[in-house]
Design a protein around this motif. Structure first.
Motif, mmCIF file in Angstrom:
data_model
loop_
_atom_site.group_PDB
_atom_site.id
_atom_site.type_symbol
_atom_site.label_atom_id
_atom_site.label_comp_id
_atom_site.label_asym_id
_atom_site.label_seq_id
_atom_site.Cartn_x
_atom_site.Cartn_y
_atom_site.Cartn_z
ATOM 1 N N VAL A 148 44.796 44.945 8.619
ATOM 2 C CA VAL A 148 43.416 43.867 8.253
ATOM 3 C C VAL A 148 42.412 44.508 8.882
ATOM 4 O O VAL A 148 42.488 45.080 9.989
ATOM 5 N N THR A 149 41.412 44.201 8.282
ATOM 6 C CA THR A 149 39.964 44.728 8.684
ATOM 7 C C THR A 149 39.080 43.645 8.798
ATOM 8 O O THR A 149 38.763 42.635 7.935
ATOM 9 N N LYS A 153 39.139 39.074 18.208
ATOM 10 C CA LYS A 153 39.346 37.866 18.176
ATOM 11 C C LYS A 153 39.359 37.177 16.956
ATOM 12 O O LYS A 153 40.163 36.133 16.589
ATOM 13 N N ALA A 154 38.506 37.674 16.094
ATOM 14 C CA ALA A 154 38.597 37.360 14.613
ATOM 15 C C ALA A 154 39.617 37.490 13.864
ATOM 16 O O ALA A 154 40.406 36.768 13.145
ATOM 17 N N LEU A 155 40.462 38.614 14.227
ATOM 18 C CA LEU A 155 41.689 39.231 13.464
ATOM 19 C C LEU A 155 42.845 38.613 14.221
ATOM 20 O O LEU A 155 43.745 37.932 13.535
ATOM 21 N N GLN A 197 52.348 33.352 18.204
ATOM 22 C CA GLN A 197 51.211 33.083 17.374
ATOM 23 C C GLN A 197 50.760 34.254 16.485
ATOM 24 O O GLN A 197 49.905 33.859 15.552
ATOM 25 N N VAL A 198 51.148 35.361 16.868
ATOM 26 C CA VAL A 198 50.822 36.538 16.065
ATOM 27 C C VAL A 198 51.646 36.360 14.512
ATOM 28 O O VAL A 198 50.841 36.597 13.459
ATOM 29 N N SER A 199 52.716 36.377 14.788
ATOM 30 C CA SER A 199 54.001 36.675 13.607
ATOM 31 C C SER A 199 54.501 35.457 13.238
ATOM 32 O O SER A 199 55.298 35.572 12.012
ATOM 33 N N GLY A 200 54.635 34.461 14.158
ATOM 34 C CA GLY A 200 55.434 33.409 13.824
ATOM 35 C C GLY A 200 57.116 33.633 13.995
ATOM 36 O O GLY A 200 57.797 32.938 13.651
#
Length: 528
Positions: free
Chosen positions: A419-420, A437-439, A514-517
């Motif tokens: 992701v960019t 923080k946006a990613l 919170q990153v991958s569930g």
């Protein structure tokens, strides 16, 4: 005043502020004065009114606002100084003028350029002038400890006769030893006919590291006022430290049968405020309020502390406002402390696992100066921690320079997905962290960002340290990143810390990452 009561005269705002670089703003002085009053300081020396309009205004404001303490201003033995000082303190509930003059031969010859008789006349005239303005007058013999005793007796007698209610005999240049200083007070009080009409005071500088010892010796000699500063700041090597004086009296009542009215649980708080407003950091091993004052790394000391705190602590951390004792994990720590630290972190290991983890901990401690809790967790969680390193830096492009805003284009690998994001910021590092923080949306405090070169030379790698704190959950992690490009190292360090924080946030079974569930069954990490 009872015979065992020691008056604490704080001169942080006057002598302390004379430390090169320690100047405080008007509002900062008011804040410190309010804390000193709340803490129970008997006398606050608020400043030197003749020095500047700002000093005059600060002393005046403190005089008007102080509720309990005596408010003093300093004045040379000059009429205009004394008048200006009187004007500044007149609004205080309990005002004091503190005037001084040199008495030692070296000062009279080279600084005052006056004879002994001329100085005696100056003492009589200026103390009388101050006494006509206020009822509470302190007189100081500058460089008293290098003044011949016979002449010093004459000066003290003249000051008391002219109206001085407190006589201060300072060790202005930090030259005296405790025995000498005690005897000086004993001799003066025995030889001066009107000595009983005044309170005697000590004011010791720390040029030989004896300021606190000399101050306490002065009490044995009959002094009942100690002039001191928070953190011991002051001219040259500083003054006697208030916190050390107070806790010495409190802790060693068997040999120091005195008392103060200081609320000692405020000492750490006031120390931190003064350090912040003066930008004078407190040395780590500073007595009472230093970062290491209640910290233990030695295995022998840690073992004793875990069995009984009195084995290595002569006062409680709470008595000076420190939350708790700190057992610092390092290469000197023993098995007992390491096992207790693992329990604190939520681990119960079998004997074999404990021995293996302890061996790896010792190896790490030999390589690292500071071993944080997360480092110890990593020793136990090594395999699973690597498994959950789900965020990695793939590429980074930064546009920076004098023409802002600065821009960062960052690509991360999150669980195998690339992701960019492009983000801007107030500087290139801020832009990079905004992109992260946006990613990976998260709310944390950046408690530390530190850069240093790994080796010498312009081609040295940059090593960046980042510490993130989740204040809501009380979690904190520290991580490092290295790269020849400082900005890339910054991104690596932040992402590494974020990986660690995500693992720490997932404390128990069923907590969603919170990153991958993915559910993190963290209990599986712990041994039997």
């Amino acid at each position: 005043m009872s015979s065992d009561h020691v008056v604490i005269f704080d001169t942080t705002l006057r002598d302390g502020e004379q430390s090169p670089g320690a100047t405080m703003t008007h509002d900062e002085k008011l804040e410190v004065a309010e804390l000193l009053d709340e803490m129970g300081v008997d006398i606050i020396e608020a400043g030197f009114p003749i020095a500047s309009d700002g000093d005059f205004e600060a002393v005046s404001a403190i005089a008007k606002r102080t509720k309990k303490a005596v408010v003093a201003g300093l004045a040379r033995a000059i009429n205009k100084d004394i008048d200006r000082c009187g004007e500044a303190v007149k609004h205080a509930e309990r005002p004091r003028i503190h005037t001084f003059v040199s008495t030692s031969p070296i000062h009279l010859a080279h600084q005052m350029k006056k004879s002994q008789e001329e100085v005696l006349d100056i003492i009589s005239a200026t103390v009388s002038r101050a006494r006509n303005l206020v009822d509470n007058v302190e007189w100081s013999a500058m460089d008293a400890t290098r003044t011949p005793l016979d002449y010093l007796c004459r000066c003290v007698e003249a000051a008391i006769k002219a109206g001085a209610t407190t006589v201060n005999l300072p060790d202005t240049v930090g030259y005296a030893t405790p025995d000498e200083y005690q005897k000086m007070f004993e001799d003066i009080r025995a030889r001066v006919p009107n000595a009983s009409k005044a309170v005697f005071s000590v004011h010791c500088h720390n040029d030989l590291g004896l300021a606190v010892a000399n101050s306490l010796a002065g009490l044995h000699g009959g002094a009942r006022q100690i002039e001191c500063t928070i953190n011991g700041i002051g001219e040259r090597a500083g003054n006697a430290a208030l916190e050390e004086v107070v806790m010495a009296i409190r802790t060693r009542g068997d040999v120091l049968p005195y008392r103060t009215q200081i609320e000692s649980t405020m000492l750490n708080r006031v120390s931190r405020i003064v350090a912040a407003v003066t930008s004078f950091p407190v040395q780590y091993n500073k007595a009472i309020v230093g970062r290491n004052a209640f910290a233990h790394e030695s295995g022998i000391h840690q073992d004793g502390m875990l069995k009984n705190q009195q084995t290595y602590e002569i006062m409680t951390p709470a008595s000076v406002g420190v939350t708790k004792t700190s057992l610092v994990m390092g290469k000197h720590s023993g098995r007992h402390a390491f096992k207790e630290k693992l329990k604190e972190l939520g681990y119960e290991l079998g004997e074999n696992q404990l021995e293996d983890a302890f061996a790896r901990f010792k190896a790490l401690a030999d390589r690292k100066k500071h071993v944080y809790d997360e480092d110890i967790e990593a020793l136990v969680d090594d395999e699973i921690a690597q498994q959950h390193e789900r965020i990695k830096v793939l590429s980074l492009t930064v546009i920076a320079g004098t023409m802002g805003p600065q821009t960062a284009t960052l690509t991360l690998d999150i669980d195998g997905h690339h992701v960019t994001k492009q983000a801007t910021g107030n500087g290139p590092v801020d832009a990079i962290f905004n992109a992260i923080k946006a990613l990976v949306p998260h709310e944390v405090k950046l408690a530390l960002y530190q850069v240093h070169a790994v080796t010498e030379g312009t081609d040295a790698q940059a090593e960046v340290s980042v510490r993130l704190e989740d204040e809501a959950q009380g979690k904190a992690v520290t991580a490092k990143g290295s790269d020849p490009d400082t900005l890339v190292a910054s991104a690596k360090a932040y992402v590494s810390a974020l990986n660690k924080l995500k693992i720490k946030q997932a404390k128990g079974p069923g907590v969603r990452d919170q990153v991958s569930g993915v559910d993190l069954q963290r209990d599986a990490r712990r041994g039997p």
